[in-house]
Structures are given as C-alpha cells and as structure tokens.
Write a protein that holds these residues in place. Structure first.
Motif, short mmCIF file in Angstrom:
data_model
loop_
_atom_site.label_atom_id
_atom_site.label_comp_id
_atom_site.label_asym_id
_atom_site.label_seq_id
_atom_site.Cartn_x
_atom_site.Cartn_y
_atom_site.Cartn_z
N GLN A 117 0.85 -1.19 0.00
CA GLN A 117 0.00 0.00 0.00
C GLN A 117 0.89 1.24 0.00
OE1 GLN A 117 -3.17 -0.08 2.79
NE2 GLN A 117 -3.76 2.05 2.47
N VAL A 118 0.63 2.15 -0.95
CA VAL A 118 1.44 3.36 -1.07
C VAL A 118 0.55 4.55 -1.41
CG1 VAL A 118 3.58 2.18 -1.79
CG2 VAL A 118 1.90 2.89 -3.51
N ARG A 119 1.02 5.74 -1.04
CA ARG A 119 0.38 6.97 -1.49
C ARG A 119 1.28 7.59 -2.55
NH1 ARG A 119 -1.94 11.40 2.59
NH2 ARG A 119 -3.56 9.80 2.70
N VAL A 120 0.68 7.94 -3.69
CA VAL A 120 1.44 8.38 -4.86
C VAL A 120 0.90 9.71 -5.36
CG1 VAL A 120 2.23 7.77 -7.17
CG2 VAL A 120 1.72 5.96 -5.51
N ALA A 121 1.78 10.69 -5.55
CA ALA A 121 1.40 11.96 -6.16
C ALA A 121 1.79 11.93 -7.64
CB ALA A 121 2.09 13.13 -5.47
N THR A 122 0.89 12.36 -8.51
CA THR A 122 1.17 12.28 -9.94
C THR A 122 0.19 13.11 -10.76
OG1 THR A 122 1.47 10.75 -11.80
CG2 THR A 122 -0.29 10.24 -10.23
N GLY A 174 8.70 15.29 0.32
CA GLY A 174 9.38 16.02 1.40
C GLY A 174 8.42 16.75 2.32
N LEU A 175 7.23 17.08 1.81
CA LEU A 175 6.23 17.78 2.63
C LEU A 175 5.21 16.82 3.23
CD1 LEU A 175 5.66 20.92 0.36
CD2 LEU A 175 7.05 20.73 2.43
N GLY A 176 5.46 15.53 3.10
CA GLY A 176 4.60 14.53 3.73
C GLY A 176 3.31 14.25 2.99
N LEU A 177 3.20 14.71 1.76
CA LEU A 177 1.97 14.49 1.01
C LEU A 177 1.86 13.07 0.48
CD1 LEU A 177 -0.59 15.82 -0.14
CD2 LEU A 177 0.76 16.52 -2.13
N CYS A 178 2.99 12.45 0.22
CA CYS A 178 2.97 11.11 -0.34
C CYS A 178 4.31 10.43 -0.07
CB CYS A 178 2.73 11.17 -1.86
SG CYS A 178 4.04 12.05 -2.73
N ARG A 179 4.36 9.16 -0.41
CA ARG A 179 5.59 8.39 -0.28
C ARG A 179 6.35 8.34 -1.60
NH1 ARG A 179 5.41 1.96 1.33
NH2 ARG A 179 7.58 1.41 0.83
N LEU A 180 5.59 8.24 -2.69
CA LEU A 180 6.17 8.11 -4.02
C LEU A 180 5.58 9.15 -4.96
CD1 LEU A 180 5.65 4.25 -4.49
CD2 LEU A 180 7.70 5.35 -3.58
N ILE A 181 6.28 9.38 -6.07
CA ILE A 181 5.68 10.15 -7.16
C ILE A 181 5.80 9.34 -8.45
CG2 ILE A 181 6.28 12.34 -6.06
CD1 ILE A 181 8.37 12.75 -8.32
N VAL A 182 4.89 9.60 -9.37
CA VAL A 182 5.00 9.08 -10.73
C VAL A 182 5.03 10.30 -11.64
CG1 VAL A 182 3.82 7.85 -12.59
CG2 VAL A 182 3.89 6.87 -10.29
N ASP A 183 6.12 10.46 -12.38
CA ASP A 183 6.27 11.67 -13.18
C ASP A 183 7.07 11.37 -14.44
OD1 ASP A 183 5.83 14.31 -13.77
OD2 ASP A 183 7.33 15.11 -12.38
N LEU A 184 7.07 12.36 -15.34
CA LEU A 184 7.83 12.27 -16.58
C LEU A 184 9.28 12.66 -16.28
CD1 LEU A 184 7.00 11.56 -19.51
CD2 LEU A 184 6.95 14.02 -19.98
N VAL A 185 10.22 11.83 -16.70
CA VAL A 185 11.63 12.06 -16.43
C VAL A 185 12.40 12.07 -17.74
CG1 VAL A 185 13.70 11.17 -15.27
CG2 VAL A 185 11.45 10.90 -14.19
#
Length: 238
Positions: free
Chosen positions: A131-136, A167-178
C-alpha cells in the motif's frame, strides 16, 4: 448502409485541416520534422514567446495550433484538430478510442517513472510494496500500474511540483515524466522504477480519417517520408 459506407460518401472538406502541436520542449524538436514534411508555418509558430495560438502555413489547406502537451490528445479526440503530435504518456493516460496513432516520430524521448526520496530508496524494496500513497499528474497510468502489481495505491492528483510532495509529507512516491533526472536529483529524489519509455507520436482523429481519407492519408505519408529522410540523413552523418 453501414457507418463506414456513409462516411465514404462524405466529400473531402475545403476547410483547412488543423495540426495540433505541443508547447514546450517537444515543440522545438518538431522543427526539423515539420521541415522534412514540407510544412512551413508562420515564422512565430515555433517561438515560445509568441502569444498567438493558431498559425497559417505555406499550405492553404493546413493550419497549426499550439496547445499544452496534455491538451493535444483532447483537441484531436474531439475533432477540434484532425492531426496532432503527442507524447505516448498522454495517450496512455487518456486512452481515447477516437485517436489513431500510426507513427512513432522518435522525438521527445523520456520516460514515465516512479521516484522516492533518496534516503528511503536506499532501504526500500519495491517488490514488498502493498500500500502506497502516490502523487502524480498521471492518475490513470499510476493506478493501472500499481493495480497490475497488486499494490493498493492512494493517488493524489497534482498538476505540477510533484518533487515537493514527498518532502512535505503528502505522499511516499511520485510518478512523473523524467528526461535527465536532474530535477529529481535537485529535490532529493531517486528514480526507482521505469513504468514506460515515451516518445512522441503522430495522432489522427479516426472520424477525420474516414471522412477525409485522401487528405489525412497524404499527411500520414508525408510524415512517414520525413522520418525516413531524417533517419537517412542521421545515418549519413555518423
């Protein structure tokens, strides 16, 4: 009479076709491709400082519009533009059935990736995620990816500044374009998994292809020949 048969009876329009181009990095990379395809837009079309959004070309039957990368697929899917150049990431995210993508244009290379803070990445094992929280800005891509791995993902939809979220505690992971990974590194993040490699595609509105097959087909062929020409030139220079 079938829908396809009816469409075949619709005459080719006298209205200019619209080619939707994405603003930003890919717009610059489009320059040589457009030139090789014989498309000469107004001088300010490739100038990011221009406030105009629609531009004529040297062909009276083709105009160019310049929109946000995420909006190119929507313009084409809903018929506001008949042709477009769009990143595969956007096609994956929206998955519009109205869009046909016949050509990989081999520009705009990058990847959709998962990243997390360097400190936690050193101790983390993605294979053990449950289980993870992801910002994207790619909620559909992220949701499908984690679901396929049996991971329960709580998706936080952001339109930008993804790198700030862990870093601001909003999520554990991000999914983004790199592209280079420099933005991740500058913000203390590390790429831990690639979901998909991405290039830009030529996209076509399916209805336009049925109702204007000669005009649309001719442009597909011109882009195909442009790719071949650029490939030959590149191999000659190496």
């Amino acid at each position: 009479m079938s829908a396809l048969s009816s469409a075949a009876l619709v005459p080719e329009t006298k209205t200019p076709l619209i080619l939707a181009l994405p603003k930003g990095r890919i717009l610059t990379e489009c320059g040589p491709l457009l030139a090789a395809a014989g498309i000469v837009p107004a001088a300010d079309c490739l100038d990011e400082d221009s406030r105009r959004l629609r531009f004529p070309t040297d062909d009276p039957m083709l105009d160019v519009v310049r929109v946000r990368p995420f909006d190119v697929a929507t313009f084409v899917a809903f018929g506001a533009a008949q042709i477009g150049i769009c990143g595969a990431d956007v096609l994956m995210e929206f998955d519009y059935p109205e869009i046909y993508a016949p050509l990989d244009l081999r520009i705009g290379g990058c990847r959709v990736s998962i990243a997390e803070p360097v400190a936690s990445a050193a101790q983390d094992d993605p294979a053990r995620w449950s289980q993870v929280r992801v910002a994207t800005k790619y909620p559909n891509i992220a949701r499908r990816h984690f679901a396929a791995r049996g991971v329960n993902a709580d998706i936080v939809h952001l339109n930008g500044a993804m790198e700030l979220a862990p870093g601001l505690g909003l999520c554990r992971l991000i999914v983004d374009l790199v592209q280079t990974g420099s933005t991740l590194k500058a913000n203390g993040l590390q790429e831990v998994e690639v979901i998909a490699n991405v290039t830009s595609r030529l996209i076509i509105n399916r209805t336009a292809l049925k109702t204007q097959p000669e005009a649309i087909g001719a442009w597909i062929q011109r882009f195909r020949m442009a790719l071949e020409s650029l490939s030959i030139n590149a191999s000659t220079c190496t």
